[in-house]
Design an enzyme around this catalytic site. Sequence first.
Site, PDB file in Angstrom:
ATOM      1  N   HIS A  54     -43.873  39.174  -6.248  1.00  0.00           N
ATOM      2  CA  HIS A  54     -43.080  38.697  -7.372  1.00  0.00           C
ATOM      3  C   HIS A  54     -41.630  39.149  -7.211  1.00  0.00           C
ATOM      4  O   HIS A  54     -41.295  39.959  -6.348  1.00  0.00           O
ATOM      5  CB  HIS A  54     -43.670  39.221  -8.680  1.00  0.00           C
ATOM      6  CG  HIS A  54     -44.961  38.560  -9.054  1.00  0.00           C
ATOM      7  ND1 HIS A  54     -45.574  38.740 -10.277  1.00  0.00           N
ATOM      8  CD2 HIS A  54     -45.762  37.708  -8.361  1.00  0.00           C
ATOM      9  CE1 HIS A  54     -46.693  38.028 -10.320  1.00  0.00           C
ATOM     10  NE2 HIS A  54     -46.829  37.396  -9.169  1.00  0.00           N
ATOM     11  N   GLU A  56     -39.675  41.099  -8.936  1.00  0.00           N
ATOM     12  CA  GLU A  56     -39.392  42.524  -9.091  1.00  0.00           C
ATOM     13  C   GLU A  56     -39.753  43.304  -7.830  1.00  0.00           C
ATOM     14  O   GLU A  56     -39.011  44.197  -7.399  1.00  0.00           O
ATOM     15  CB  GLU A  56     -40.169  43.094 -10.286  1.00  0.00           C
ATOM     16  CG  GLU A  56     -39.828  42.460 -11.613  1.00  0.00           C
ATOM     17  CD  GLU A  56     -40.718  41.283 -11.969  1.00  0.00           C
ATOM     18  OE1 GLU A  56     -40.976  41.084 -13.161  1.00  0.00           O
ATOM     19  OE2 GLU A  56     -41.162  40.557 -11.046  1.00  0.00           O
ATOM     20  N   ARG A 177     -36.355  15.769  -5.580  1.00  0.00           N
ATOM     21  CA  ARG A 177     -37.767  15.798  -5.223  1.00  0.00           C
ATOM     22  C   ARG A 177     -38.217  17.204  -4.839  1.00  0.00           C
ATOM     23  O   ARG A 177     -39.288  17.663  -5.248  1.00  0.00           O
ATOM     24  CB  ARG A 177     -38.031  14.821  -4.068  1.00  0.00           C
ATOM     25  CG  ARG A 177     -39.439  14.907  -3.507  1.00  0.00           C
ATOM     26  CD  ARG A 177     -39.662  13.942  -2.377  1.00  0.00           C
ATOM     27  NE  ARG A 177     -40.957  14.182  -1.744  1.00  0.00           N
ATOM     28  CZ  ARG A 177     -41.771  13.243  -1.322  1.00  0.00           C
ATOM     29  NH1 ARG A 177     -41.438  11.972  -1.474  1.00  0.00           N
ATOM     30  NH2 ARG A 177     -42.922  13.544  -0.750  1.00  0.00           N
TER      31      ARG A 177
END
Length: 299
Positions: A54, A56, A177
């Site tokens: 993630h 962090e 896109r």
Amino acid sequence: MSDIRERSAMRQAIALSALGLGTTSPNPPVGCVLLDAEGDIAGQGYHRRKGEAHAEVNALAAAGKRASGGTAVVTLEPCNHHGVTPPCHQALIDAGISRVVIAVIDPTSRGVGGASRLQEAGLDVEVGCLADEATLVLDPWLKALASQRSQLCWAQLAAPELMMADAEAMADLRALRRSMDVVLRADGTVEDGGLEGLFSGRLTGSPLLLTDPRATAQKLYTAGARRTLLDAGHEVAQQFMNANLLDEMVLYLPVVAPSSTAFMETALASFPAGFTMKTLTRAGDFLRIRAVRLPESDT
């Protein structure tokens, strides 16, 4: 109250979070900037795709020991549960972070949220810093979560033949896109947008039935797609409009001469009710109009 350096770091984190558009779903696109104890940037990170670190954790990896005593500035509340990766709030605590500045609270928190866990551990926590700006990136994910359906954007080409011959306009369309999870075609087939093969494998079998727009949007959501680009003509798009399931549209109009016929007026005649223009920019020899559905039109 956040100071100027923390707000600057939050804007940097928001920009970083946008690098995850088209690749993070079903996870949210999140950015994080770490300031050391002196308030200088020590590391930054963003979430790229489900199963990977993630924002962090990536920022902590970049900061190393400089994270201790510092401030984490993050666009979405650090997670509080152990999924594919460990909870981010605990990673911040273990790194010795003393303060966490959060833009938006995570509605998917399970039980006590990450912000509360951080406060329980003695960290100073601020919530709501530049939340409106953070939702520029997070809004489709938040709305998809609340509605339990994929958010749909219609790409309308007023002059497809001219568009195909315009390299700059086509590059803009390809960028649009790539920011989406999937592309839904007029025949009900689905192609990957920004991700390589993540969703196509989950949507094998018969094409989606576009005659049931809500079921289609919900099936896309179940497959993990939070943003869908509708690549179809007005007739198909109208079905989603009628069901109040079209959330955004990007209209490409060829640039006209200073004195010309009413072509642009004719093209804009199909501009749907309940939508408002948000941006108007040039893309090659085309005018790019982005419009979003008004909140009172939501269902």
